[in-house]
Design a protein around this motif. Structure first.
Motif, mmCIF file in Angstrom:
data_model
loop_
_atom_site.group_PDB
_atom_site.id
_atom_site.type_symbol
_atom_site.label_atom_id
_atom_site.label_comp_id
_atom_site.label_asym_id
_atom_site.label_seq_id
_atom_site.Cartn_x
_atom_site.Cartn_y
_atom_site.Cartn_z
ATOM 1 N N GLN A 90 87.566 90.217 -64.728
ATOM 2 C CA GLN A 90 86.977 89.425 -65.810
ATOM 3 C C GLN A 90 87.567 88.020 -65.900
ATOM 4 N N ALA A 91 88.474 87.693 -64.971
ATOM 5 C CA ALA A 91 89.037 86.342 -64.953
ATOM 6 C C ALA A 91 88.022 85.379 -64.340
ATOM 7 N N GLU A 92 88.276 84.079 -64.522
ATOM 8 C CA GLU A 92 87.396 83.097 -63.878
ATOM 9 C C GLU A 92 87.826 82.865 -62.448
ATOM 10 N N HIS A 93 89.135 82.938 -62.261
ATOM 11 C CA HIS A 93 89.697 82.620 -60.958
ATOM 12 C C HIS A 93 90.720 83.692 -60.620
ATOM 13 N N MET A 94 90.798 84.030 -59.344
ATOM 14 C CA MET A 94 91.723 85.078 -58.954
ATOM 15 C C MET A 94 92.547 84.588 -57.769
ATOM 16 N N VAL A 95 93.844 84.837 -57.823
ATOM 17 C CA VAL A 95 94.735 84.425 -56.743
ATOM 18 C C VAL A 95 95.425 85.680 -56.210
ATOM 19 N N VAL A 96 95.390 85.857 -54.899
ATOM 20 C CA VAL A 96 96.072 86.993 -54.289
ATOM 21 C C VAL A 96 97.337 86.491 -53.605
ATOM 22 N N LEU A 97 98.477 86.949 -54.102
ATOM 23 C CA LEU A 97 99.744 86.597 -53.461
ATOM 24 C C LEU A 97 100.140 87.713 -52.512
ATOM 25 N N GLU A 98 100.649 87.323 -51.368
ATOM 26 C CA GLU A 98 101.136 88.323 -50.407
ATOM 27 C C GLU A 98 102.337 87.720 -49.683
ATOM 28 N N LYS A 99 103.464 88.391 -49.779
ATOM 29 C CA LYS A 99 104.697 87.942 -49.125
ATOM 30 C C LYS A 99 104.989 86.465 -49.381
ATOM 31 N N GLY A 100 104.880 86.070 -50.640
ATOM 32 C CA GLY A 100 105.274 84.712 -51.007
ATOM 33 C C GLY A 100 104.292 83.622 -50.649
ATOM 34 N N LYS A 101 103.069 84.034 -50.269
ATOM 35 C CA LYS A 101 102.049 83.038 -49.937
ATOM 36 C C LYS A 101 100.753 83.344 -50.672
ATOM 37 N N VAL A 102 99.943 82.301 -50.885
ATOM 38 C CA VAL A 102 98.606 82.540 -51.422
ATOM 39 C C VAL A 102 97.757 83.060 -50.264
ATOM 40 N N PHE A 103 97.389 84.320 -50.348
ATOM 41 C CA PHE A 103 96.652 84.950 -49.250
ATOM 42 C C PHE A 103 95.163 84.683 -49.388
ATOM 43 N N ALA A 104 94.690 84.677 -50.628
ATOM 44 C CA ALA A 104 93.275 84.405 -50.892
ATOM 45 C C ALA A 104 93.151 83.935 -52.325
ATOM 46 N N GLN A 105 92.099 83.190 -52.611
ATOM 47 C CA GLN A 105 91.793 82.857 -53.998
ATOM 48 C C GLN A 105 90.326 82.497 -54.122
ATOM 49 N N GLY A 106 89.830 82.618 -55.326
ATOM 50 C CA GLY A 106 88.427 82.307 -55.566
ATOM 51 C C GLY A 106 87.928 83.049 -56.783
ATOM 52 N N ARG A 107 86.595 83.085 -56.937
ATOM 53 C CA ARG A 107 86.032 83.848 -58.044
ATOM 54 C C ARG A 107 86.271 85.329 -57.755
ATOM 55 N N PRO A 108 86.546 86.127 -58.791
ATOM 56 C CA PRO A 108 86.833 87.549 -58.551
ATOM 57 C C PRO A 108 85.754 88.221 -57.703
ATOM 58 N N GLU A 109 84.468 87.908 -57.962
ATOM 59 C CA GLU A 109 83.410 88.577 -57.195
ATOM 60 C C GLU A 109 83.530 88.275 -55.700
ATOM 61 N N ASP A 110 83.990 87.060 -55.378
ATOM 62 C CA ASP A 110 84.130 86.705 -53.963
ATOM 63 C C ASP A 110 85.373 87.337 -53.349
ATOM 64 N N VAL A 111 86.466 87.351 -54.120
ATOM 65 C CA VAL A 111 87.700 87.950 -53.592
ATOM 66 C C VAL A 111 87.504 89.451 -53.380
ATOM 67 N N PHE A 112 86.920 90.117 -54.371
ATOM 68 C CA PHE A 112 86.735 91.571 -54.261
ATOM 69 C C PHE A 112 85.717 91.941 -53.184
ATOM 70 N N GLU A 113 84.840 90.984 -52.867
ATOM 71 C CA GLU A 113 83.826 91.269 -51.856
ATOM 72 C C GLU A 113 84.465 91.535 -50.490
ATOM 73 N N ASP A 114 85.637 90.911 -50.276
ATOM 74 C CA ASP A 114 86.346 91.113 -49.016
ATOM 75 C C ASP A 114 87.109 92.438 -49.088
ATOM 76 N N GLU A 115 86.360 93.515 -49.006
ATOM 77 C CA GLU A 115 86.983 94.825 -49.208
ATOM 78 C C GLU A 115 87.979 95.159 -48.113
ATOM 79 N N ALA A 116 87.723 94.641 -46.909
ATOM 80 C CA ALA A 116 88.648 94.892 -45.804
ATOM 81 C C ALA A 116 90.015 94.293 -46.131
ATOM 82 N N MET A 117 90.002 93.078 -46.689
ATOM 83 C CA MET A 117 91.272 92.440 -47.051
ATOM 84 C C MET A 117 91.966 93.225 -48.158
#
Ligand SMILES: Nc1ncnc2c1ncn2[C@@H]1O[C@H](COP(=O)(O)OP(=O)(O)O)[C@@H](O)[C@H]1O
Ligand SMILES: [Mg+2]
Length: 272
Positions: free
Chosen positions: A203-230
């Motif tokens: 329900q956020a506007e923007h989502m940031v995925v941190l992984e091992k101290g780096k921004v691994f992905a970011q964007g609208r939640p619908e776009d981030v979650f769409e990458d189910e493999a990631m």
């Protein structure tokens, strides 16, 4: 103006092992951003850097257009409220009311406004009946609610939550999160929420995925979650509604993924 602007932020606790490895990030004013990531990915470290509790080994932090330095930190902290992961460390008062009042006193809120602000904000987190209770006797979830009330009462420009509703039951989470979203919408308070709760992140506007101290992905939640493999690779969960709608899609009950239960139900009803 950005609420928070990070440029190439690096940090290490021991001067050897890098914990944050060059984080650049912009959090627009008035936005609701969710930060997700595995345990140990550096989320809490980032939160501590943002309010100057830790000092970056490299890179810059700007809060509301002002560079964070030892000198500017006290002024910046007046605009930023943070609720940490463990509520126990945040209690000072002998009653819940005292605790909510503590931050207000530090912000020189007039006494005549105090009681109203205590009650209003205790009500927002469902703790109005506990104002005279001793914080030490509360459950973990209740402590988290009080810690949130104390920060909300100060109505800072930026609110940072570090897994602040982790001990609440799902219903409690949803209700406190709804209050926070309301503050974001109605008072334009910038929200940065570190969370494992993917239904909140959805329900956020923007989502940031941190992984091992780096921004691994970011964007609208619908776009981030769409990458189910990631998401699978990072062992991150999906929002409940998304999992449900994916299952429904297999049976042709719905035709598109939904991030919230409301959206899913609308879809189901429409197709029925
Ligand atoms: N006070 C500390 N001293 C040394 N290492 C720490 C300290 N706090 C966290 N770390 C390490 O830094 C890394 C990131 O931790 P943290 O920011 O707490 O991650 P997260 O909040 O995403 O779980 C982890 O490897 C953790 O062990
Ligand atoms: Mg953490």
């Amino acid at each position: 103006m950005e609420a928070i602007h990070l440029e190439n932020l690096e940090f290490s606790y021991d001067g050897e092992t890098p914990v944050l490895k060059g984080i650049s990030l912009d959090i627009p004013k008035g936005s609701y951003t969710a930060i997700v990531g595995h345990n140990g990915s550096g989320k809490s470290t980032l939160a501590k850097l943002l309010i100057g509790l830790l000092e970056p080994s490299k890179g810059t932090i700007e809060v509301l257009g002002q560079k964070l330095t030892e000198q500017s930190a006290p002024e910046i902290r007046d605009h930023v409220g943070i609720v940490f992961q463990n509520p126990d460390n945040q209690f000072i008062g002998s009653t819940v009311a005292d605790d909510i009042a503590f931050g207000l006193e530090n912000h020189c809120v007039p006494t005549e406004d105090m009681q109203r602000l205590i009650e209003e904000n205790a009500a927002k987190v469902g703790m109005l009946d506990y104002l005279n209770a001793e914080p030490t006797n509360l459950s973990g979830g209740q402590k988290q609610r009080v810690a949130i009330a104390g920060i909300l009462a100060m109505s800072p420009d930026i609110l940072i939550f570090d897994e602040s509703t982790s001990m609440l039951d799902p219903q409690g989470k949803a209700s406190v999160n709804a209050q926070i979203r309301k503050l974001n919408k109605e008072k334009n308070i910038t929200i940065l929420s570190i969370t494992h709760d993917m239904d909140e992140a959805a329900q956020a506007e923007h989502m940031v995925v941190l992984e091992k101290g780096k921004v691994f992905a970011q964007g609208r939640p619908e776009d981030v979650f769409e990458d189910e493999a990631m998401m699978k690779k990072l062992k991150l969960d999906l929002p409940f509604a998304l999992k449900a709608s994916n299952a429904f899609r297999k049976y042709g009950l719905v035709d598109k993924p939904s991030l919230t239960l409301d959206a899913l139900m609308e879809d189901v009803c429409r197709l029925k």
